[in-house]
Design an enzyme around this catalytic site. Structure first.
Site, PDB file in Angstrom:
ATOM      1  N   LYS A  30      22.765  -9.995   0.711  1.00 18.72           N
ATOM      2  CA  LYS A  30      22.138 -10.538  -0.486  1.00 18.72           C
ATOM      3  C   LYS A  30      23.179 -10.837  -1.559  1.00 18.72           C
ATOM      4  CE  LYS A  30      17.390  -8.904  -0.113  1.00 18.72           C
ATOM      5  NZ  LYS A  30      16.394  -7.939  -0.585  1.00 18.72           N
ATOM      6  N   LYS A  51      17.308 -13.829  11.698  1.00 19.00           N
ATOM      7  CA  LYS A  51      15.922 -13.372  11.614  1.00 19.00           C
ATOM      8  C   LYS A  51      15.090 -14.340  10.768  1.00 19.00           C
ATOM      9  CE  LYS A  51      16.054 -10.631   7.458  1.00 19.00           C
ATOM     10  NZ  LYS A  51      15.646  -9.555   6.649  1.00 19.00           N
ATOM     11  N   LYS A  61      12.101 -15.653   4.371  1.00 19.25           N
ATOM     12  CA  LYS A  61      11.673 -16.623   3.358  1.00 19.25           C
ATOM     13  C   LYS A  61      12.863 -17.326   2.721  1.00 19.25           C
ATOM     14  CE  LYS A  61       8.814 -13.173   2.232  1.00 19.25           C
ATOM     15  NZ  LYS A  61       8.011 -12.174   1.606  1.00 19.25           N
TER      16      LYS A  61
HETATM   17  P1  TYM Z   1       9.887  -7.235   2.852  1.00 19.32           P
HETATM   18  O1  TYM Z   1       8.765  -7.685   1.977  1.00 19.32           O
HETATM   19  O2  TYM Z   1      11.160  -7.985   2.816  1.00 19.32           O
HETATM   20  O3  TYM Z   1       9.400  -7.186   4.366  1.00 19.32           O
HETATM   21  C1  TYM Z   1       8.169  -6.592   4.729  1.00 19.32           C
HETATM   22  C2  TYM Z   1       8.218  -6.097   6.178  1.00 19.32           C
HETATM   23  O4  TYM Z   1       8.451  -7.203   7.067  1.00 19.32           O
HETATM   24  C3  TYM Z   1       9.484  -6.871   7.988  1.00 19.32           C
HETATM   25  N1  TYM Z   1      10.171  -8.101   8.394  1.00 19.32           N
HETATM   26  C4  TYM Z   1      10.327  -8.495   9.669  1.00 19.32           C
HETATM   27  N2  TYM Z   1       9.950  -7.955  10.844  1.00 19.32           N
HETATM   28  C5  TYM Z   1      10.245  -8.624  11.981  1.00 19.32           C
HETATM   29  N3  TYM Z   1      10.906  -9.812  12.002  1.00 19.32           N
HETATM   30  C6  TYM Z   1      11.320 -10.392  10.844  1.00 19.32           C
HETATM   31  N4  TYM Z   1      11.945 -11.558  10.880  1.00 19.32           N
HETATM   32  C7  TYM Z   1      11.031  -9.738   9.611  1.00 19.32           C
HETATM   33  N5  TYM Z   1      11.280 -10.038   8.302  1.00 19.32           N
HETATM   34  C8  TYM Z   1      10.752  -9.032   7.581  1.00 19.32           C
HETATM   35  C9  TYM Z   1      10.383  -5.920   7.194  1.00 19.32           C
HETATM   36  O5  TYM Z   1      11.183  -5.150   8.054  1.00 19.32           O
HETATM   37  C10 TYM Z   1       9.353  -5.109   6.443  1.00 19.32           C
HETATM   38  O6  TYM Z   1       8.861  -4.048   7.245  1.00 19.32           O
HETATM   39  N6  TYM Z   1      12.463  -3.103   1.986  1.00 19.32           N
HETATM   40  C11 TYM Z   1      11.105  -3.455   2.449  1.00 19.32           C
HETATM   41  C12 TYM Z   1      10.084  -3.177   1.401  1.00 19.32           C
HETATM   42  C13 TYM Z   1       9.890  -1.726   1.111  1.00 19.32           C
HETATM   43  C14 TYM Z   1       9.478  -0.700   2.003  1.00 19.32           C
HETATM   44  C15 TYM Z   1       9.385   0.487   1.223  1.00 19.32           C
HETATM   45  C16 TYM Z   1       9.157  -0.688   3.349  1.00 19.32           C
HETATM   46  C17 TYM Z   1      10.057  -1.136  -0.117  1.00 19.32           C
HETATM   47  N7  TYM Z   1       9.749   0.178  -0.049  1.00 19.32           N
HETATM   48  C18 TYM Z   1       9.002   1.694   1.811  1.00 19.32           C
HETATM   49  C19 TYM Z   1       8.770   0.540   3.938  1.00 19.32           C
HETATM   50  C20 TYM Z   1       8.696   1.704   3.169  1.00 19.32           C
HETATM   51  C21 TYM Z   1      11.116  -4.934   2.883  1.00 19.32           C
HETATM   52  O7  TYM Z   1      11.946  -5.338   3.627  1.00 19.32           O
HETATM   53  O8  TYM Z   1      10.115  -5.725   2.444  1.00 19.32           O
END
Ligand code: TYM
Length: 324
Positions: free
Chosen positions: A110, A191, A194
């Site tokens: 990032k 991967k 967005k």
């Molecule tokens: P975020 O919003 O970026 O992603 C949400 C979830 O989607 C999964 N993900 C994917 N899984 C498979 N293939 C992909 N291409 C892909 N892109 C995204 C992410 O692994 C995630 O599970 N850091 C977290 C948000 C968070 C969180 C937490 C998660 C904040 N606090 C506590 C679990 C527990 C995140 O990546 O959000």
């Protein structure tokens, strides 16, 4: 067994988020106690428009409900409505070595892409550890990209416990067997995300024409066999994975189903399956968006429930570190 997993409120939920996380939340909520925060504070690490931010959070709640999160059995809430998340994150900051945060690959990625390298971006995994540990979570269903953050969470629990006495449970990550890393349609070596532009991802609320176009245009590999081989055929393997999960069959079975198919008829089958899967979601989302008060009430109730657990943990933490 308590489950917790969060999602950021920015952008529509895409197929990677769904297959890597949300679809599994919906399955787990029948057998586990589930908490699902919409992590608005995490999203602030990238610049947001304050005029539309709140409505994005509400929209995310409507999307999660449309995808099957059940407010009667799960606790859906807004992270910032439970103040203990930031308070615990601060305490964790005081025991987290800076070097560990500098090593996080998501921070490195990032910060390489962004001009706005703020402290929040670096501290993102510490807040995530607070989200999880605050609720004495057992299981965290996430995509593969969160493994390193989860390891830091476990390390934070161990470190706090050894400094101040047993306080936190060490949670386990729960990665999907398939679908933990859904790849980009435009570049299947990366991967799905967005941040790589609309042709790389599929929203779970995308219109039919756009779904067809994107799937038919998905980058595939040389050759003409429909074969699962992520190294040699990452594009086809990604589409096979998507097809198999949505159809509820093994990848092997999906592969044999298309043994005689060409790329174009295979892609058409993937697009058709996607369309029948997501069609009801868009309708449900629209319906929920017109029932704002209902959604607000769910979030308020969720926030109250989450607060009651979070307050108990924080009381203990304050006393353990000598703040009370
Ligand atoms: P975020 O919003 O970026 O992603 C949400 C979830 O989607 C999964 N993900 C994917 N899984 C498979 N293939 C992909 N291409 C892909 N892109 C995204 C992410 O692994 C995630 O599970 N850091 C977290 C948000 C968070 C969180 C937490 C998660 C904040 N606090 C506590 C679990 C527990 C995140 O990546 O959000």
């Amino acid at each position: 067994m308590r489950v917790l997993s969060g999602i950021q409120p920015t952008g529509e939920i895409h197929l990677g988020n769904y297959l890597g996380a949300v679809k599994r939340w919906v399955e787990l909520q029948n057998t586990h106690e589930c908490l699902f925060p919409i992590v608005d504070l995490h999203a602030l690490t990238q610049s947001q428009n304050p005029k539309t931010f709140r409505s994005q959070v509400m929209e995310k709640a409507a999307e999660l409900l449309a995808l099957g999160v059940n407010p009667e059995t799960s606790v859906l809430f807004i992270q910032s409505s439970v103040r203990e998340h930031t308070e615990l994150a601060w305490i964790f900051n005081t025991i987290t070595p800076v070097g560990e945060l500098e090593r996080m690959t998501q921070f490195k990625d990032k910060s390489a892409k962004s001009k706005n390298i703020n402290m929040g971006l670096m501290d993102y995994p510490v807040l995530m550890a607070a989200d999880i540990l605050l609720y004495q979570t057992d299981l965290v269903p996430v995509g593969q990209d969160q493994t390193q953050h989860l390891e830091l969470t476990r390390e934070t629990a161990r470190r706090f416990n050894s400094l101040y006495g047993k306080t936190f449970k060490e949670p386990k990550g729960l990665l999907a067997k398939e679908g933990a890393k859904i790849m980009s349609l435009k570049d299947p070596s990366k991967k799905m995300s967005k941040s790589d532009g609309p042709s790389s991802y599929l929203s779970m609320f995308e219109d039919a024409l756009s779904v067809k176009k994107k799937v038919m245009a998905a980058v595939t590999d040389t050759g003409k066999n429909i074969q699962y081989d992520p190294n040699k055929k990452p594009g086809i393997s990604n589409l096979l994975t998507i097809y198999a999960i949505l159809k509820g069959v093994s990848i092997l079975k999906a592969e044999s189903q298309f043994a005689d198919a060409d790329y174009s008829s295979f892609k058409k089958a993937v697009a058709d399956l996607l369309l029948t899967t997501i069609e009801p979601f868009a309708k449900k989302k629209q319906e929920l968006l017109s029932r704002e008060l209902y959604v607000q009430e769910i979030l308020e109730r969720g926030g109250q429930h989450a607060s009651s657990i979070a307050q108990g943990t924080m009381q203990n933490v304050r006393s353990k570190v000598g703040l009370s």
